[in-house]
Design an enzyme around this catalytic site. Sequence first.
Site, PDB file in Angstrom:
ATOM      1  N   GLY A 138       0.863  -1.188   0.000  1.00 55.39           N
ATOM      2  CA  GLY A 138       0.000   0.000   0.000  1.00 55.39           C
ATOM      3  C   GLY A 138       0.896   1.233   0.000  1.00 55.39           C
ATOM      4  O   GLY A 138       2.075   1.160  -0.350  1.00 55.39           O
ATOM      5  N   SER A 160       1.257  -9.112  -2.256  1.00 48.92           N
ATOM      6  CA  SER A 160       0.102  -8.245  -2.125  1.00 48.92           C
ATOM      7  C   SER A 160      -1.043  -8.961  -2.813  1.00 48.92           C
ATOM      8  O   SER A 160      -0.797  -9.780  -3.699  1.00 48.92           O
ATOM      9  CB  SER A 160       0.428  -6.932  -2.857  1.00 48.92           C
ATOM     10  OG  SER A 160      -0.354  -5.879  -2.417  1.00 48.92           O
ATOM     11  N   THR A 163      -1.299  -7.467  -8.162  1.00 43.81           N
ATOM     12  CA  THR A 163      -0.036  -6.998  -8.740  1.00 43.81           C
ATOM     13  C   THR A 163      -0.208  -5.526  -9.075  1.00 43.81           C
ATOM     14  O   THR A 163      -1.190  -5.143  -9.697  1.00 43.81           O
ATOM     15  CB  THR A 163       0.272  -7.773 -10.042  1.00 43.81           C
ATOM     16  OG1 THR A 163       0.158  -9.160  -9.764  1.00 43.81           O
ATOM     17  CG2 THR A 163       1.660  -7.461 -10.558  1.00 43.81           C
ATOM     18  N   THR A 220       5.833  -2.377  11.309  1.00 43.56           N
ATOM     19  CA  THR A 220       5.278  -1.054  11.641  1.00 43.56           C
ATOM     20  C   THR A 220       3.777  -1.048  11.348  1.00 43.56           C
ATOM     21  O   THR A 220       3.170   0.018  11.289  1.00 43.56           O
ATOM     22  CB  THR A 220       5.944   0.063  10.801  1.00 43.56           C
ATOM     23  OG1 THR A 220       5.847  -0.288   9.414  1.00 43.56           O
ATOM     24  CG2 THR A 220       7.391   0.261  11.182  1.00 43.56           C
ATOM     25  N   ARG A 222       0.622  -3.657  12.419  1.00 42.84           N
ATOM     26  CA  ARG A 222      -0.124  -3.900  13.645  1.00 42.84           C
ATOM     27  C   ARG A 222       0.429  -5.163  14.301  1.00 42.84           C
ATOM     28  O   ARG A 222       0.825  -6.116  13.618  1.00 42.84           O
ATOM     29  CB  ARG A 222      -1.613  -4.098  13.352  1.00 42.84           C
ATOM     30  CG  ARG A 222      -2.382  -2.805  13.091  1.00 42.84           C
ATOM     31  CD  ARG A 222      -2.482  -1.930  14.344  1.00 42.84           C
ATOM     32  NE  ARG A 222      -3.275  -0.734  14.135  1.00 42.84           N
ATOM     33  CZ  ARG A 222      -2.783   0.466  13.826  1.00 42.84           C
ATOM     34  NH1 ARG A 222      -1.481   0.650  13.682  1.00 42.84           N
ATOM     35  NH2 ARG A 222      -3.597   1.506  13.695  1.00 42.84           N
ATOM     36  N   GLU A 251      -0.682  -3.642  23.141  1.00 44.97           N
ATOM     37  CA  GLU A 251      -0.024  -2.384  23.545  1.00 44.97           C
ATOM     38  C   GLU A 251      -0.724  -1.732  24.735  1.00 44.97           C
ATOM     39  O   GLU A 251      -1.947  -1.754  24.787  1.00 44.97           O
ATOM     40  CB  GLU A 251      -0.045  -1.389  22.367  1.00 44.97           C
ATOM     41  CG  GLU A 251       0.765  -1.877  21.209  1.00 44.97           C
ATOM     42  CD  GLU A 251       0.685  -0.961  19.994  1.00 44.97           C
ATOM     43  OE1 GLU A 251       0.153   0.156  20.116  1.00 44.97           O
ATOM     44  OE2 GLU A 251       1.153  -1.374  18.925  1.00 44.97           O
ATOM     45  N   HIS A 269       5.342   2.322  19.303  1.00 45.71           N
ATOM     46  CA  HIS A 269       4.317   2.711  18.316  1.00 45.71           C
ATOM     47  C   HIS A 269       4.447   4.200  17.957  1.00 45.71           C
ATOM     48  O   HIS A 269       3.545   4.997  18.236  1.00 45.71           O
ATOM     49  CB  HIS A 269       2.908   2.406  18.844  1.00 45.71           C
ATOM     50  CG  HIS A 269       1.878   2.352  17.743  1.00 45.71           C
ATOM     51  ND1 HIS A 269       0.767   1.552  17.795  1.00 45.71           N
ATOM     52  CD2 HIS A 269       1.792   2.999  16.552  1.00 45.71           C
ATOM     53  CE1 HIS A 269       0.045   1.712  16.693  1.00 45.71           C
ATOM     54  NE2 HIS A 269       0.650   2.594  15.908  1.00 45.71           N
TER      55      HIS A 269
END
Length: 303
Positions: A138, A160, A163, A220, A222, A251, A269
Amino acid sequence: MADVFELRINDDNHVMSSAELAQALAWADVVCPTVTDSLTGALLSAPTVNAKLLANFGVGFNHIDMAAASRAGIAVTNTPGVLTDATAEIALTLMLSSARRAGEGERLVRSGQWDGWHPTHMLSTQVTGKTLGIVGMGRIGLAFAKQAHHGLGMNIMYSSRVTRSEQALEGLPAKHCALDELLATSDFVSLHCPATPQTRHLINSQTLSKMKPTAHLINTARGDVINEEDLIAALRQGVIAGAGLDVYAAEPKLSEGLADLPNVVLLPHMGSGTTQTRVAMGECALANIRAFAEDRPLPNQVS
Ligand code: DGY
Protein backbone atom coordinates in the site's frame (compact mmCIF):
# COMPACT_ATOMS: atom_id res chain seq x y z
CA MET A 1 -14.12 23.22 16.39
CA ALA A 2 -15.23 24.86 19.64
CA ASP A 3 -17.25 27.27 17.45
CA VAL A 4 -19.28 24.36 16.04
CA PHE A 5 -19.18 21.67 18.74
CA GLU A 6 -19.20 21.45 22.49
CA LEU A 7 -15.98 19.57 23.26
CA ARG A 8 -14.87 16.99 25.80
CA ILE A 9 -11.21 16.03 25.61
CA ASN A 10 -9.22 13.18 27.15
CA ASP A 11 -6.70 15.75 28.39
CA ASP A 12 -4.28 13.42 30.16
CA ASN A 13 -4.25 10.80 27.36
CA HIS A 14 -5.19 7.96 29.70
CA VAL A 15 -6.42 4.74 28.10
CA MET A 16 -10.18 5.17 28.33
CA SER A 17 -12.13 2.39 30.05
CA SER A 18 -15.14 0.72 28.39
CA ALA A 19 -17.41 2.73 30.70
CA GLU A 20 -15.79 6.00 29.62
CA LEU A 21 -16.01 5.03 25.94
CA ALA A 22 -19.68 4.12 26.40
CA GLN A 23 -20.29 7.54 27.97
CA ALA A 24 -18.51 9.29 25.10
CA LEU A 25 -20.57 7.37 22.53
CA ALA A 26 -23.77 8.28 24.38
CA TRP A 27 -22.95 11.98 24.85
CA ALA A 28 -21.27 12.99 21.59
CA ASP A 29 -22.39 13.22 17.98
CA VAL A 30 -18.79 12.77 16.87
CA VAL A 31 -16.15 10.71 18.67
CA CYS A 32 -12.51 11.07 17.63
CA PRO A 33 -10.84 7.81 18.75
CA THR A 34 -7.22 6.75 18.54
CA VAL A 35 -5.67 3.30 18.24
CA THR A 36 -5.86 2.83 22.03
CA ASP A 37 -9.67 3.15 22.10
CA SER A 38 -11.14 -0.27 21.59
CA LEU A 39 -14.61 0.32 20.13
CA THR A 40 -16.08 -3.13 20.36
CA GLY A 41 -19.33 -4.50 18.97
CA ALA A 42 -20.84 -4.46 22.45
CA LEU A 43 -20.06 -0.75 22.91
CA LEU A 44 -21.24 0.28 19.45
CA SER A 45 -24.50 -1.66 19.58
CA ALA A 46 -25.59 -0.36 23.02
CA PRO A 47 -29.02 1.34 22.94
CA THR A 48 -27.49 4.46 24.54
CA VAL A 49 -25.23 5.20 21.55
CA ASN A 50 -25.84 8.65 20.07
CA ALA A 51 -22.63 9.07 18.01
CA LYS A 52 -23.04 9.31 14.26
CA LEU A 53 -19.40 9.67 13.26
CA LEU A 54 -16.17 8.07 14.47
CA ALA A 55 -13.50 10.42 13.09
CA ASN A 56 -10.52 8.17 13.77
CA PHE A 57 -7.21 9.93 14.46
CA GLY A 58 -5.05 7.49 12.48
CA VAL A 59 -5.10 5.45 9.31
CA GLY A 60 -5.54 1.97 10.86
CA PHE A 61 -9.01 1.24 12.22
CA ASN A 62 -8.75 -2.35 13.45
CA HIS A 63 -9.65 -1.11 16.97
CA ILE A 64 -13.15 -0.35 15.69
CA ASP A 65 -15.73 -3.09 15.06
CA MET A 66 -16.65 -1.89 11.58
CA ALA A 67 -19.59 -4.25 11.13
CA ALA A 68 -21.14 -3.06 14.41
CA ALA A 69 -20.52 0.60 13.46
CA SER A 70 -22.24 0.07 10.14
CA ARG A 71 -25.20 -1.76 11.78
CA ALA A 72 -25.56 1.17 14.17
CA GLY A 73 -25.50 3.64 11.24
CA ILE A 74 -22.25 5.23 12.45
CA ALA A 75 -19.89 6.48 9.73
CA VAL A 76 -16.13 5.92 10.20
CA THR A 77 -13.38 8.11 8.72
CA ASN A 78 -9.58 7.87 8.96
CA THR A 79 -6.49 9.95 8.12
CA PRO A 80 -4.78 8.29 5.14
CA GLY A 81 -1.81 9.64 3.17
CA VAL A 82 -0.48 12.14 5.70
CA LEU A 83 1.49 9.59 7.75
CA THR A 84 2.99 7.59 4.90
CA ASP A 85 6.52 9.03 4.88
CA ALA A 86 6.85 9.26 8.66
CA THR A 87 5.86 5.60 9.10
CA ALA A 88 8.16 4.51 6.27
CA GLU A 89 11.00 6.35 8.05
CA ILE A 90 10.39 4.29 11.18
CA ALA A 91 10.47 1.06 9.13
CA LEU A 92 13.81 2.23 7.73
CA THR A 93 15.05 3.10 11.23
CA LEU A 94 14.10 -0.37 12.48
CA MET A 95 15.66 -2.16 9.52
CA LEU A 96 18.97 -0.33 9.92
CA SER A 97 18.93 -0.60 13.72
CA SER A 98 18.20 -4.33 13.69
CA ALA A 99 20.75 -5.15 10.98
CA ARG A 100 23.49 -2.92 12.42
CA ARG A 101 22.76 -3.78 16.09
CA ALA A 102 22.15 -0.13 16.97
CA GLY A 103 20.04 -0.95 20.04
CA GLU A 104 22.65 -3.31 21.45
CA GLY A 105 25.43 -0.81 20.70
CA GLU A 106 23.58 2.02 22.39
CA ARG A 107 22.92 -0.09 25.48
CA LEU A 108 26.60 -1.08 25.60
CA VAL A 109 27.88 2.51 25.48
CA ARG A 110 25.37 3.68 28.11
CA SER A 111 26.25 0.78 30.41
CA GLY A 112 29.88 1.88 30.60
CA GLN A 113 30.96 -1.66 29.56
CA TRP A 114 32.38 -0.70 26.15
CA ASP A 115 36.06 -1.65 26.14
CA GLY A 116 37.00 0.07 22.88
CA TRP A 117 37.26 -0.60 19.14
CA HIS A 118 38.63 -3.91 17.90
CA PRO A 119 38.45 -5.67 14.52
CA THR A 120 35.71 -8.14 15.42
CA HIS A 121 33.73 -6.00 17.80
CA MET A 122 29.92 -6.06 17.34
CA LEU A 123 29.96 -7.36 13.79
CA SER A 124 26.66 -6.90 12.05
CA THR A 125 24.87 -7.20 8.70
CA GLN A 126 25.32 -4.70 5.88
CA VAL A 127 22.03 -3.53 4.37
CA THR A 128 23.10 -1.86 1.13
CA GLY A 129 22.32 -3.94 -1.97
CA LYS A 130 20.34 -6.61 -0.07
CA THR A 131 16.80 -7.78 -0.82
CA LEU A 132 13.79 -6.26 0.94
CA GLY A 133 10.45 -8.09 0.94
CA ILE A 134 7.39 -5.89 1.46
CA VAL A 135 4.26 -7.66 2.71
CA GLY A 136 1.37 -5.40 1.67
CA MET A 137 2.27 -2.88 -1.03
CA GLY A 138 0.00 0.00 0.00
CA ARG A 139 1.07 3.62 0.45
CA ILE A 140 3.46 2.96 3.36
CA GLY A 141 4.93 -0.22 1.86
CA LEU A 142 5.67 1.62 -1.37
CA ALA A 143 7.17 4.65 0.41
CA PHE A 144 9.51 2.39 2.41
CA ALA A 145 10.43 0.36 -0.69
CA LYS A 146 11.34 3.60 -2.51
CA GLN A 147 13.50 4.81 0.39
CA ALA A 148 15.27 1.42 0.52
CA HIS A 149 15.77 1.13 -3.24
CA HIS A 150 16.80 4.71 -3.98
CA GLY A 151 18.73 5.25 -0.75
CA LEU A 152 20.34 1.87 -0.18
CA GLY A 153 20.24 0.20 -3.61
CA MET A 154 18.05 -2.60 -2.27
CA ASN A 155 16.22 -5.07 -4.51
CA ILE A 156 12.50 -5.03 -3.83
CA MET A 157 10.04 -7.94 -3.81
CA TYR A 158 6.47 -7.67 -2.62
CA SER A 159 3.49 -9.84 -1.86
CA SER A 160 0.10 -8.24 -2.13
CA ARG A 161 -3.42 -9.32 -3.06
CA VAL A 162 -2.98 -7.60 -6.43
CA THR A 163 -0.04 -7.00 -8.74
CA ARG A 164 0.65 -3.27 -8.90
CA SER A 165 0.97 -1.59 -12.30
CA GLU A 166 4.22 0.17 -13.19
CA GLN A 167 2.37 3.43 -12.73
CA ALA A 168 1.11 2.44 -9.27
CA LEU A 169 4.69 1.50 -8.35
CA GLU A 170 5.81 4.96 -9.50
CA GLY A 171 8.49 3.37 -11.67
CA LEU A 172 10.03 1.38 -8.79
CA PRO A 173 11.44 -1.94 -10.04
CA ALA A 174 9.71 -4.42 -7.71
CA LYS A 175 8.90 -8.09 -8.22
CA HIS A 176 5.45 -9.32 -7.23
CA CYS A 177 5.59 -12.84 -5.76
CA ALA A 178 3.86 -15.26 -3.40
CA LEU A 179 4.48 -14.83 0.33
CA ASP A 180 6.47 -18.09 0.51
CA GLU A 181 8.92 -16.95 -2.17
CA LEU A 182 9.26 -13.56 -0.51
CA LEU A 183 10.01 -15.14 2.88
CA ALA A 184 12.58 -17.54 1.42
CA THR A 185 14.40 -14.89 -0.64
CA SER A 186 14.35 -11.67 1.39
CA ASP A 187 17.13 -10.49 3.69
CA PHE A 188 14.61 -8.16 5.33
CA VAL A 189 10.85 -8.74 5.54
CA SER A 190 8.74 -5.70 6.37
CA LEU A 191 5.03 -5.89 7.24
CA HIS A 192 2.68 -3.24 5.84
CA CYS A 193 -0.63 -5.08 5.62
CA PRO A 194 -3.71 -4.06 7.63
CA ALA A 195 -4.80 -6.12 10.64
CA THR A 196 -7.74 -8.22 9.45
CA PRO A 197 -8.95 -11.73 10.31
CA GLN A 198 -6.99 -12.89 7.23
CA THR A 199 -3.67 -11.33 8.34
CA ARG A 200 -3.96 -12.23 12.05
CA HIS A 201 -0.82 -14.25 12.96
CA LEU A 202 0.29 -14.30 9.32
CA ILE A 203 3.79 -14.46 10.80
CA ASN A 204 3.95 -17.59 12.96
CA SER A 205 6.35 -20.47 13.58
CA GLN A 206 5.60 -21.92 10.14
CA THR A 207 6.13 -18.74 8.15
CA LEU A 208 9.13 -17.74 10.28
CA SER A 209 10.78 -21.08 9.47
CA LYS A 210 10.59 -20.18 5.77
CA MET A 211 12.77 -17.09 6.31
CA LYS A 212 16.56 -17.13 6.00
CA PRO A 213 18.36 -17.60 9.34
CA THR A 214 20.22 -14.36 8.53
CA ALA A 215 17.00 -12.40 7.87
CA HIS A 216 15.38 -9.64 9.92
CA LEU A 217 11.64 -9.02 10.39
CA ILE A 218 10.29 -5.45 10.62
CA ASN A 219 6.78 -4.55 11.80
CA THR A 220 5.28 -1.05 11.64
CA ALA A 221 1.77 -2.32 10.75
CA ARG A 222 -0.12 -3.90 13.64
CA GLY A 223 0.99 -6.28 16.40
CA ASP A 224 -1.73 -8.80 15.60
CA VAL A 225 -0.08 -9.71 12.30
CA ILE A 226 2.64 -11.54 14.27
CA ASN A 227 2.20 -14.43 16.69
CA GLU A 228 4.55 -12.89 19.27
CA GLU A 229 5.13 -16.12 21.17
CA ASP A 230 6.34 -17.75 17.95
CA LEU A 231 8.53 -14.75 17.12
CA ILE A 232 10.16 -14.81 20.56
CA ALA A 233 10.94 -18.52 20.13
CA ALA A 234 12.33 -17.91 16.63
CA LEU A 235 14.59 -15.09 17.85
CA ARG A 236 15.79 -17.21 20.78
CA GLN A 237 16.53 -20.24 18.62
CA GLY A 238 18.18 -18.35 15.75
CA VAL A 239 15.45 -19.25 13.25
CA ILE A 240 15.85 -15.62 12.10
CA ALA A 241 18.61 -13.16 13.01
CA GLY A 242 16.67 -10.23 14.36
CA ALA A 243 13.55 -8.11 14.42
CA GLY A 244 12.52 -4.49 14.69
CA LEU A 245 9.06 -3.79 16.11
CA ASP A 246 7.04 -0.60 16.51
CA VAL A 247 3.70 -2.29 17.21
CA TYR A 248 2.56 -5.06 19.59
CA ALA A 249 -0.43 -7.32 20.07
CA ALA A 250 -1.48 -5.91 23.47
CA GLU A 251 -0.02 -2.38 23.55
CA PRO A 252 1.44 -1.01 25.72
CA LYS A 253 2.11 -4.44 27.27
CA LEU A 254 4.89 -6.58 25.81
CA SER A 255 4.74 -10.35 25.50
CA GLU A 256 6.72 -12.17 28.18
CA GLY A 257 10.39 -12.48 27.23
CA LEU A 258 10.40 -10.00 24.32
CA ALA A 259 12.25 -7.24 26.18
CA ASP A 260 14.94 -9.73 27.34
CA LEU A 261 16.07 -10.57 23.81
CA PRO A 262 19.19 -8.76 22.58
CA ASN A 263 18.32 -9.26 18.90
CA VAL A 264 15.12 -7.25 18.79
CA VAL A 265 14.76 -3.47 18.52
CA LEU A 266 11.64 -2.20 20.31
CA LEU A 267 9.98 1.16 19.65
CA PRO A 268 6.77 2.50 21.29
CA HIS A 269 4.32 2.71 18.32
CA MET A 270 5.85 5.94 17.02
CA GLY A 271 5.58 5.43 13.25
CA SER A 272 3.46 8.52 12.67
CA GLY A 273 5.03 10.43 15.56
CA THR A 274 6.56 13.49 13.94
CA THR A 275 5.10 16.90 14.84
CA GLN A 276 4.46 17.57 11.15
CA THR A 277 2.55 14.34 10.68
CA ARG A 278 0.50 14.50 13.89
CA VAL A 279 -0.61 18.06 12.97
CA ALA A 280 -1.55 16.83 9.47
CA MET A 281 -3.48 13.90 10.99
CA GLY A 282 -5.39 16.35 13.20
CA GLU A 283 -6.21 18.55 10.21
CA CYS A 284 -7.38 15.52 8.27
CA ALA A 285 -9.65 14.38 11.13
CA LEU A 286 -11.00 17.94 11.40
CA ALA A 287 -11.77 18.04 7.67
CA ASN A 288 -13.87 14.91 8.15
CA ILE A 289 -15.66 16.40 11.17
CA ARG A 290 -16.34 19.70 9.39
CA ALA A 291 -17.79 17.86 6.41
CA PHE A 292 -20.05 15.91 8.78
CA ALA A 293 -21.16 19.15 10.52
CA GLU A 294 -21.92 20.76 7.15
CA ASP A 295 -23.66 17.66 5.82
CA ARG A 296 -21.15 17.23 2.97
CA PRO A 297 -19.61 13.93 1.74
CA LEU A 298 -16.94 12.77 4.19
CA PRO A 299 -13.48 13.05 2.56
CA ASN A 300 -12.01 9.91 4.14
CA GLN A 301 -14.96 7.64 4.85
CA VAL A 302 -13.96 4.00 5.32
CA SER A 303 -17.48 2.71 5.95
C1 DGY B 1 -2.19 4.68 12.45
O1 DGY B 1 -2.50 5.78 12.02
O2 DGY B 1 -2.75 3.64 12.10
C2 DGY B 1 -1.10 4.65 13.47
O3 DGY B 1 -0.63 3.37 13.67
C3 DGY B 1 -1.60 5.24 14.77
O4 DGY B 1 -2.83 4.68 15.05
